[in-house]
Design a protein around this motif. Sequence first.
Motif, PDB file in Angstrom:
ATOM      1  N   THR A 186       0.815  -1.218   0.000  1.00 57.99           N
ATOM      2  CA  THR A 186       0.000   0.000   0.000  1.00 57.99           C
ATOM      3  C   THR A 186       0.848   1.268   0.000  1.00 57.99           C
ATOM      4  O   THR A 186       0.406   2.318  -0.467  1.00 57.99           O
ATOM      5  CB  THR A 186      -0.937   0.014   1.214  1.00 57.99           C
ATOM      6  OG1 THR A 186      -0.152  -0.143   2.413  1.00 57.99           O
ATOM      7  CG2 THR A 186      -1.952  -1.111   1.124  1.00 57.99           C
ATOM      8  N   ASN A 187       2.064   1.184   0.526  1.00 56.20           N
ATOM      9  CA  ASN A 187       2.935   2.365   0.582  1.00 56.20           C
ATOM     10  C   ASN A 187       3.852   2.481  -0.645  1.00 56.20           C
ATOM     11  O   ASN A 187       4.789   3.281  -0.645  1.00 56.20           O
ATOM     12  CB  ASN A 187       3.769   2.361   1.860  1.00 56.20           C
ATOM     13  CG  ASN A 187       4.731   1.182   1.921  1.00 56.20           C
ATOM     14  OD1 ASN A 187       4.601   0.228   1.154  1.00 56.20           O
ATOM     15  ND2 ASN A 187       5.690   1.256   2.831  1.00 56.20           N
ATOM     16  N   ASN A 189       5.411   3.738  -3.796  1.00 52.11           N
ATOM     17  CA  ASN A 189       5.428   5.044  -4.441  1.00 52.11           C
ATOM     18  C   ASN A 189       5.868   4.854  -5.894  1.00 52.11           C
ATOM     19  O   ASN A 189       7.054   4.650  -6.166  1.00 52.11           O
ATOM     20  CB  ASN A 189       6.379   5.990  -3.696  1.00 52.11           C
ATOM     21  CG  ASN A 189       6.319   7.407  -4.216  1.00 52.11           C
ATOM     22  OD1 ASN A 189       6.208   7.648  -5.418  1.00 52.11           O
ATOM     23  ND2 ASN A 189       6.394   8.376  -3.309  1.00 52.11           N
ATOM     24  N   TYR A 190       4.908   4.931  -6.817  1.00 51.52           N
ATOM     25  CA  TYR A 190       5.234   4.632  -8.209  1.00 51.52           C
ATOM     26  C   TYR A 190       6.129   5.699  -8.832  1.00 51.52           C
ATOM     27  O   TYR A 190       6.901   5.406  -9.755  1.00 51.52           O
ATOM     28  CB  TYR A 190       3.954   4.443  -9.037  1.00 51.52           C
ATOM     29  CG  TYR A 190       3.155   5.701  -9.294  1.00 51.52           C
ATOM     30  CD1 TYR A 190       3.393   6.482 -10.423  1.00 51.52           C
ATOM     31  CD2 TYR A 190       2.148   6.095  -8.414  1.00 51.52           C
ATOM     32  CE1 TYR A 190       2.662   7.635 -10.666  1.00 51.52           C
ATOM     33  CE2 TYR A 190       1.420   7.240  -8.648  1.00 51.52           C
ATOM     34  CZ  TYR A 190       1.679   8.004  -9.779  1.00 51.52           C
ATOM     35  OH  TYR A 190       0.954   9.146 -10.012  1.00 51.52           O
ATOM     36  N   VAL A 191       6.059   6.924  -8.325  1.00 47.21           N
ATOM     37  CA  VAL A 191       6.933   7.979  -8.846  1.00 47.21           C
ATOM     38  C   VAL A 191       8.379   7.674  -8.484  1.00 47.21           C
ATOM     39  O   VAL A 191       9.283   7.755  -9.326  1.00 47.21           O
ATOM     40  CB  VAL A 191       6.520   9.363  -8.307  1.00 47.21           C
ATOM     41  CG1 VAL A 191       7.465  10.449  -8.846  1.00 47.21           C
ATOM     42  CG2 VAL A 191       5.081   9.680  -8.695  1.00 47.21           C
ATOM     43  N   ASP A 192       8.606   7.307  -7.229  1.00 43.41           N
ATOM     44  CA  ASP A 192       9.961   6.934  -6.808  1.00 43.41           C
ATOM     45  C   ASP A 192      10.449   5.708  -7.571  1.00 43.41           C
ATOM     46  O   ASP A 192      11.636   5.610  -7.906  1.00 43.41           O
ATOM     47  CB  ASP A 192       9.990   6.646  -5.304  1.00 43.41           C
ATOM     48  CG  ASP A 192      10.015   7.920  -4.477  1.00 43.41           C
ATOM     49  OD1 ASP A 192      10.227   9.001  -5.045  1.00 43.41           O
ATOM     50  OD2 ASP A 192       9.818   7.817  -3.248  1.00 43.41           O
ATOM     51  N   ALA A 193       9.544   4.768  -7.839  1.00 35.46           N
ATOM     52  CA  ALA A 193       9.938   3.560  -8.561  1.00 35.46           C
ATOM     53  C   ALA A 193      10.411   3.904  -9.971  1.00 35.46           C
ATOM     54  O   ALA A 193      11.450   3.393 -10.426  1.00 35.46           O
ATOM     55  CB  ALA A 193       8.765   2.582  -8.623  1.00 35.46           C
ATOM     56  N   LEU A 194       9.686   4.759 -10.668  1.00 36.72           N
ATOM     57  CA  LEU A 194      10.106   5.186 -12.001  1.00 36.72           C
ATOM     58  C   LEU A 194      11.462   5.884 -11.942  1.00 36.72           C
ATOM     59  O   LEU A 194      12.334   5.652 -12.789  1.00 36.72           O
ATOM     60  CB  LEU A 194       9.062   6.125 -12.602  1.00 36.72           C
ATOM     61  CG  LEU A 194       7.749   5.485 -13.068  1.00 36.72           C
ATOM     62  CD1 LEU A 194       6.711   6.564 -13.361  1.00 36.72           C
ATOM     63  CD2 LEU A 194       7.967   4.618 -14.303  1.00 36.72           C
ATOM     64  N   ARG A 195      11.643   6.721 -10.925  1.00 39.19           N
ATOM     65  CA  ARG A 195      12.898   7.456 -10.776  1.00 39.19           C
ATOM     66  C   ARG A 195      14.051   6.513 -10.487  1.00 39.19           C
ATOM     67  O   ARG A 195      15.150   6.656 -11.040  1.00 39.19           O
ATOM     68  CB  ARG A 195      12.757   8.500  -9.665  1.00 39.19           C
ATOM     69  CG  ARG A 195      14.032   9.303  -9.398  1.00 39.19           C
ATOM     70  CD  ARG A 195      13.832  10.278  -8.253  1.00 39.19           C
ATOM     71  NE  ARG A 195      13.339   9.621  -7.065  1.00 39.19           N
ATOM     72  CZ  ARG A 195      14.097   8.899  -6.237  1.00 39.19           C
ATOM     73  NH1 ARG A 195      15.392   8.738  -6.487  1.00 39.19           N
ATOM     74  NH2 ARG A 195      13.575   8.341  -5.171  1.00 39.19           N
ATOM     75  N   ILE A 196      13.843   5.528  -9.626  1.00 38.74           N
ATOM     76  CA  ILE A 196      14.898   4.587  -9.255  1.00 38.74           C
ATOM     77  C   ILE A 196      15.306   3.728 -10.455  1.00 38.74           C
ATOM     78  O   ILE A 196      16.487   3.435 -10.651  1.00 38.74           O
ATOM     79  CB  ILE A 196      14.442   3.710  -8.074  1.00 38.74           C
ATOM     80  CG1 ILE A 196      14.413   4.567  -6.789  1.00 38.74           C
ATOM     81  CG2 ILE A 196      15.349   2.498  -7.890  1.00 38.74           C
ATOM     82  CD1 ILE A 196      13.732   3.904  -5.629  1.00 38.74           C
TER      83      ILE A 196
END
Length: 240
Positions: A186-187, A189-196
């Motif tokens: 649930t936590n 973060n798809y934005v962080d995933a794309l960035r990583i």
Amino acid sequence: MALPVAITTEDKINMLMREGINKNADWSEAAHYDIRKPNFVIIHHTAQNSIQQTIRTFQLDHTKVSAHYVIGKDGRVVQMLNDYLRSWHAGRSKWGNVTDLNSVSLGIELDNNGKEPFPDVQINALLVLLDTLKTKYQIPFTNFLGHADVAPARKNDPSVFFPWKRLAEQGFGVWYDDSNLMSPPTNFNYVDALRIIGYDVSNLNAAIVAFKRKFIITDVSKELTDYDRRVLYNLYRRYF
């Protein structure tokens, strides 16, 4: 009359290396230095009508664009620059913390208008070339990318027709495990995933579209569905 001596690419590199700020200074070569070592491969489609047109485009002064290799629909491979030279293929680009992909990458153009599948003979020739480059320069498998990956707001090549999964199966690029697409926590973060993974998320919609063009293919909208998030989560976990 003496015949003119052909100047090799190695000669040209040596001459370039000797061009310092002070043109009148004596030259005595130091023993310790490096030349540019490519660490990425960026794949493009030409969006032109023929390999001959693309080669000509890269030889005109006013176009200000080039690549290291061009591969025709028949599998013909044309090298246009020495691997150690910096070509002008990526333009304004970013992947992770790298903001000048031209300086660290090799550019490969595939003769394709962006609206058609890539012939097997062309992809086979690409795979042979990629294997050579990966072995020679020890390029990490994660660093085989498309132009749209590194310039998502500007570019869409090498199009939805490009077989990224096939490349990943041969060790060039990343693909997801479709047998293990678990729902993210649930936590997550798809934005962080794309960035990583590497995407420039300063234009988030463009990054999402680039991601979906490559991995989802059938849907290139700006919204991430539940399935898209599972694919993204699967890929994200490969970077840890």
